[in-house]
Design a protein around this motif. Structure first.
Motif, mmCIF file in Angstrom:
data_model
loop_
_atom_site.group_PDB
_atom_site.id
_atom_site.type_symbol
_atom_site.label_atom_id
_atom_site.label_comp_id
_atom_site.label_asym_id
_atom_site.label_seq_id
_atom_site.Cartn_x
_atom_site.Cartn_y
_atom_site.Cartn_z
ATOM 1 N N VAL A 146 0.851 -1.196 0.000
ATOM 2 C CA VAL A 146 0.000 0.000 0.000
ATOM 3 C C VAL A 146 0.886 1.246 0.000
ATOM 4 O O VAL A 146 1.736 1.414 0.884
ATOM 5 N N LEU A 147 0.664 2.103 -0.968
ATOM 6 C CA LEU A 147 1.487 3.296 -1.167
ATOM 7 C C LEU A 147 0.592 4.524 -1.352
ATOM 8 O O LEU A 147 -0.579 4.386 -1.720
ATOM 9 N N PRO A 148 1.114 5.721 -1.120
ATOM 10 C CA PRO A 148 0.317 6.925 -1.399
ATOM 11 C C PRO A 148 -0.080 6.979 -2.875
ATOM 12 O O PRO A 148 0.684 6.570 -3.758
ATOM 13 N N GLY A 149 -1.275 7.488 -3.141
ATOM 14 C CA GLY A 149 -1.723 7.639 -4.517
ATOM 15 C C GLY A 149 -0.794 8.535 -5.312
ATOM 16 O O GLY A 149 -0.170 9.462 -4.768
ATOM 17 N N ILE A 150 -0.697 8.281 -6.594
ATOM 18 C CA ILE A 150 0.194 9.044 -7.469
ATOM 19 C C ILE A 150 -0.440 10.391 -7.815
ATOM 20 O O ILE A 150 -1.609 10.455 -8.216
ATOM 21 N N VAL A 151 0.333 11.439 -7.648
ATOM 22 C CA VAL A 151 -0.085 12.794 -8.045
ATOM 23 C C VAL A 151 0.670 13.138 -9.320
ATOM 24 O O VAL A 151 1.878 13.333 -9.303
ATOM 25 N N ASP A 152 -0.052 13.184 -10.425
ATOM 26 C CA ASP A 152 0.576 13.431 -11.728
ATOM 27 C C ASP A 152 0.387 14.902 -12.096
ATOM 28 O O ASP A 152 -0.721 15.328 -12.408
ATOM 29 N N ALA A 168 -6.406 3.185 -13.373
ATOM 30 C CA ALA A 168 -5.786 1.880 -13.573
ATOM 31 C C ALA A 168 -4.279 1.934 -13.415
ATOM 32 O O ALA A 168 -3.633 0.901 -13.220
ATOM 33 N N ASN A 169 -3.718 3.140 -13.468
ATOM 34 C CA ASN A 169 -2.276 3.306 -13.300
ATOM 35 C C ASN A 169 -1.914 3.928 -11.953
ATOM 36 O O ASN A 169 -0.804 4.417 -11.769
ATOM 37 N N GLY A 170 -2.855 3.900 -11.005
ATOM 38 C CA GLY A 170 -2.570 4.344 -9.647
ATOM 39 C C GLY A 170 -2.564 5.833 -9.441
ATOM 40 O O GLY A 170 -2.130 6.321 -8.399
ATOM 41 N N ILE A 171 -3.063 6.583 -10.412
ATOM 42 C CA ILE A 171 -3.056 8.043 -10.318
ATOM 43 C C ILE A 171 -4.342 8.512 -9.647
ATOM 44 O O ILE A 171 -5.439 8.216 -10.116
ATOM 45 N N THR A 172 -4.201 9.229 -8.544
ATOM 46 C CA THR A 172 -5.358 9.691 -7.783
ATOM 47 C C THR A 172 -5.619 11.181 -7.965
ATOM 48 O O THR A 172 -6.717 11.663 -7.708
ATOM 49 N N THR A 173 -4.603 11.928 -8.364
ATOM 50 C CA THR A 173 -4.739 13.340 -8.722
ATOM 51 C C THR A 173 -4.025 13.531 -10.050
ATOM 52 O O THR A 173 -2.863 13.144 -10.189
ATOM 53 N N ALA A 174 -4.718 14.100 -11.026
ATOM 54 C CA ALA A 174 -4.146 14.211 -12.369
ATOM 55 C C ALA A 174 -4.295 15.624 -12.910
ATOM 56 O O ALA A 174 -5.404 16.169 -12.955
ATOM 57 N N VAL A 175 -3.176 16.213 -13.301
ATOM 58 C CA VAL A 175 -3.193 17.495 -14.005
ATOM 59 C C VAL A 175 -3.264 17.192 -15.496
ATOM 60 O O VAL A 175 -2.360 16.561 -16.060
ATOM 61 N N LEU A 176 -4.344 17.622 -16.132
ATOM 62 C CA LEU A 176 -4.551 17.380 -17.558
ATOM 63 C C LEU A 176 -4.017 18.580 -18.331
ATOM 64 O O LEU A 176 -4.581 19.673 -18.284
ATOM 65 N N ALA A 177 -2.913 18.371 -19.033
ATOM 66 C CA ALA A 177 -2.184 19.455 -19.685
ATOM 67 C C ALA A 177 -2.697 19.656 -21.109
ATOM 68 O O ALA A 177 -2.411 18.856 -22.003
ATOM 69 N N VAL A 220 -16.579 11.800 -11.429
ATOM 70 C CA VAL A 220 -15.349 11.030 -11.387
ATOM 71 C C VAL A 220 -14.832 10.924 -9.957
ATOM 72 O O VAL A 220 -15.206 11.703 -9.080
ATOM 73 N N VAL A 221 -13.978 9.942 -9.730
ATOM 74 C CA VAL A 221 -13.359 9.747 -8.419
ATOM 75 C C VAL A 221 -11.987 10.418 -8.376
ATOM 76 O O VAL A 221 -11.616 11.052 -7.395
ATOM 77 N N THR A 222 -11.232 10.287 -9.461
ATOM 78 C CA THR A 222 -9.913 10.907 -9.552
ATOM 79 C C THR A 222 -10.058 12.424 -9.531
ATOM 80 O O THR A 222 -10.960 12.986 -10.148
ATOM 81 N N ASP A 223 -9.173 13.094 -8.811
ATOM 82 C CA ASP A 223 -9.171 14.552 -8.769
ATOM 83 C C ASP A 223 -8.510 15.069 -10.045
ATOM 84 O O ASP A 223 -7.307 14.900 -10.245
ATOM 85 N N LEU A 224 -9.298 15.676 -10.925
ATOM 86 C CA LEU A 224 -8.808 16.168 -12.208
ATOM 87 C C LEU A 224 -8.586 17.674 -12.141
ATOM 88 O O LEU A 224 -9.490 18.439 -11.804
ATOM 89 N N ILE A 225 -7.371 18.095 -12.488
ATOM 90 C CA ILE A 225 -6.992 19.508 -12.432
ATOM 91 C C ILE A 225 -6.576 19.953 -13.830
ATOM 92 O O ILE A 225 -5.662 19.377 -14.425
ATOM 93 N N PRO A 226 -7.231 20.966 -14.393
ATOM 94 C CA PRO A 226 -6.852 21.419 -15.733
ATOM 95 C C PRO A 226 -5.606 22.299 -15.717
ATOM 96 O O PRO A 226 -5.411 23.122 -14.822
ATOM 97 N N TYR A 285 3.567 11.961 -21.343
ATOM 98 C CA TYR A 285 2.662 11.433 -22.372
ATOM 99 C C TYR A 285 2.284 9.977 -22.139
ATOM 100 O O TYR A 285 1.631 9.365 -22.983
ATOM 101 N N HIS A 286 2.670 9.392 -20.967
ATOM 102 C CA HIS A 286 2.483 7.952 -20.756
ATOM 103 C C HIS A 286 2.113 7.682 -19.299
ATOM 104 O O HIS A 286 2.967 7.746 -18.413
ATOM 105 N N TYR A 287 0.834 7.364 -19.041
ATOM 106 C CA TYR A 287 0.361 7.239 -17.672
ATOM 107 C C TYR A 287 0.952 6.071 -16.879
ATOM 108 O O TYR A 287 1.057 6.174 -15.648
#
Length: 382
Positions: A47-53, A86-95, A124-130, A299-301
């Motif tokens: 168990v690890l902290p969620g990935i912040v991309d 599916a790739n463990g990302i819990t917060t995602a900045v969409l560039a 959505v469950v994932t926190d999406l940040i533009p 470019y690769h989650y």
């Protein structure tokens, strides 16, 4: 629905202790300070902290899998979220680009993307940040940009300059001009003329950027520069209040950023590939020298998880330090102090890996399941 559970039997990345066998409880969307609810046996998992991309454009293929935008943009964002989870990302900045390149990178498409992100945010469950990636030579767009950024709810702007200045200065057409023009909906001649016009106004850009950055800072927008190559360039951006250096191309630029206290973001694919696909500075080398605050998917989650594990396997960093580059580090860069570590009171953002395959078995964001696959589902269902 948020879960109230206590995970037992797993190896957990505990702050300041590393990977240890420990119980981890979550309740009401945060990590609890003691056992709660039903116990779930996660023996055989990590168990690890969620990935912040904090920078990724891999979502583009979901929004426009073929030339032209999807009719249902919302569905594309939902599909992208499934890949993120599916790739463990819990917060995602969409560039998202705002560029003279047009098409999927043009202003009109950017507006559609940001509106779609806002439309599905509650679904959505994932926190999406533009994030807006703005091309610096679009001088005619400067006046209206701050209002558009506010309208779209964009908290993070990054500045790019992808014009082929060397060729344009010589009056030569850049490579791939025809294909680029077609994607933008222009003739090759019209596209080349546009590039030449933008290039000819280069001397106007610095002063315009000074004013634009000042206005964006007044709105509380976080700002970054992209592909810095020189220490002097980084100093200019810093003077404008731009304190994030995304993917510096050279050791000189990365060193200058870190020396001044700016944040350095590197690409996970650079780590996974063993070097930059463009021949720039090696991310592994910069990480080993301490010139990296966070790794991004670019470019690769799948790459953030793989990069952190590879850094630990190679002995460049211990696992806790390597994983911090994709969790606590990027959370800090984004000012998100409520996530990135598995400690009481922080968001229950976590990724669960199969200890043998190290593939993502489950992802939880804010205590809600965003992804789960295989045998682990039976553990949760009891």
């Amino acid at each position: 629905m948020t879960l109230n559970l206590t995970f037992c039997g797993a190896d957990v990345l505990v702050p300041d202790a590393g990977i240890v066998r420990a119980d981890l409880a979550i309740s009401n969307g945060v990590v609890a300070d003691g056992p709660v609810g039903r116990r779930v046996d996660l023996t055989g998992y990590v168990v690890l902290p969620g990935i912040v991309d904090l920078h990724g454009d891999g979502f583009e293929r979901h929004l426009a899998p073929r030339r032209g935008a999807m009719k249902q943009m919302d569905e594309g964002v939902l599909s992208a979220e499934a890949e993120l989870a599916a790739n463990g990302i819990t917060t995602a900045v969409l560039a998202q680009f705002y560029s003279w390149e047009g098409g999927l990178r043009g202003p009109d498409f950017a507006a559609q993307v940001f509106r779609a992100i806002a439309a599905v945010r509650e679904q959505v469950v994932t926190d999406l940040i533009p994030q807006l990636r703005f091309e610096t030579h679009l001088l005619d767009d400067y006046a209206a940009l701050p209002a558009r950024v506010a309208e779209w709810g964009v908290p993070y702007v990054v500045f790019n300059d992808h014009l082929p200045h060397d060729r344009l200065a010589e009056g030569r057409k850049p490579p791939r001009l025809t294909g680029q023009a077609l994607k933008a909906g222009r003739s090759p001649e019209a596209h080349f003329e546009l590039l030449q016009t933008l290039h000819a106004r280069t001397s106007e850009v610095p002063a315009a950027l000074d004013a634009l950055c000042d206005r964006l800072a007044g709105l509380g927008v976080r700002m970054g520069s992209h592909d810095d190559a020189l220490a002097g360039t980084r100093q200019i951006w810093r003077a404008r209040g731009v304190h994030i250096a995304e993917f510096p191309e050279t050791l000189e630029a990365a060193e200058a950023a870190k020396a001044a206290g700016d944040s350095v973001i590197l690409g996970s694919p650079n780590v996974v590939r063993g070097g930059s696909h463009k021949g720039n500075a090696s991310a592994v080398d910069l990480i080993a020298m301490g010139y990296c605050d966070a790794l991004a998917s670019d470019y690769h989650y799948p790459s953030p998880r793989r990069a952190a594990l590879m850094l630990a396997d190679a002995g460049v960093l211990d696992l806790a330090s390597a994983w911090a580059l994709i969790s606590e580090g990027p959370a800090r860069v984004l000012g998100l102090e409520d996530r990135g570590r598995l400690e009481a009171g922080r968001r229950a953002d976590l990724v669960i890996l199969d200890a043998n395959t190290r593939r993502v078995a489950a992802t939880l964001s804010g205590g809600r399941v965003s992804h789960m696959a295989g045998e682990i589902a039976g553990r949760f269902l009891g």
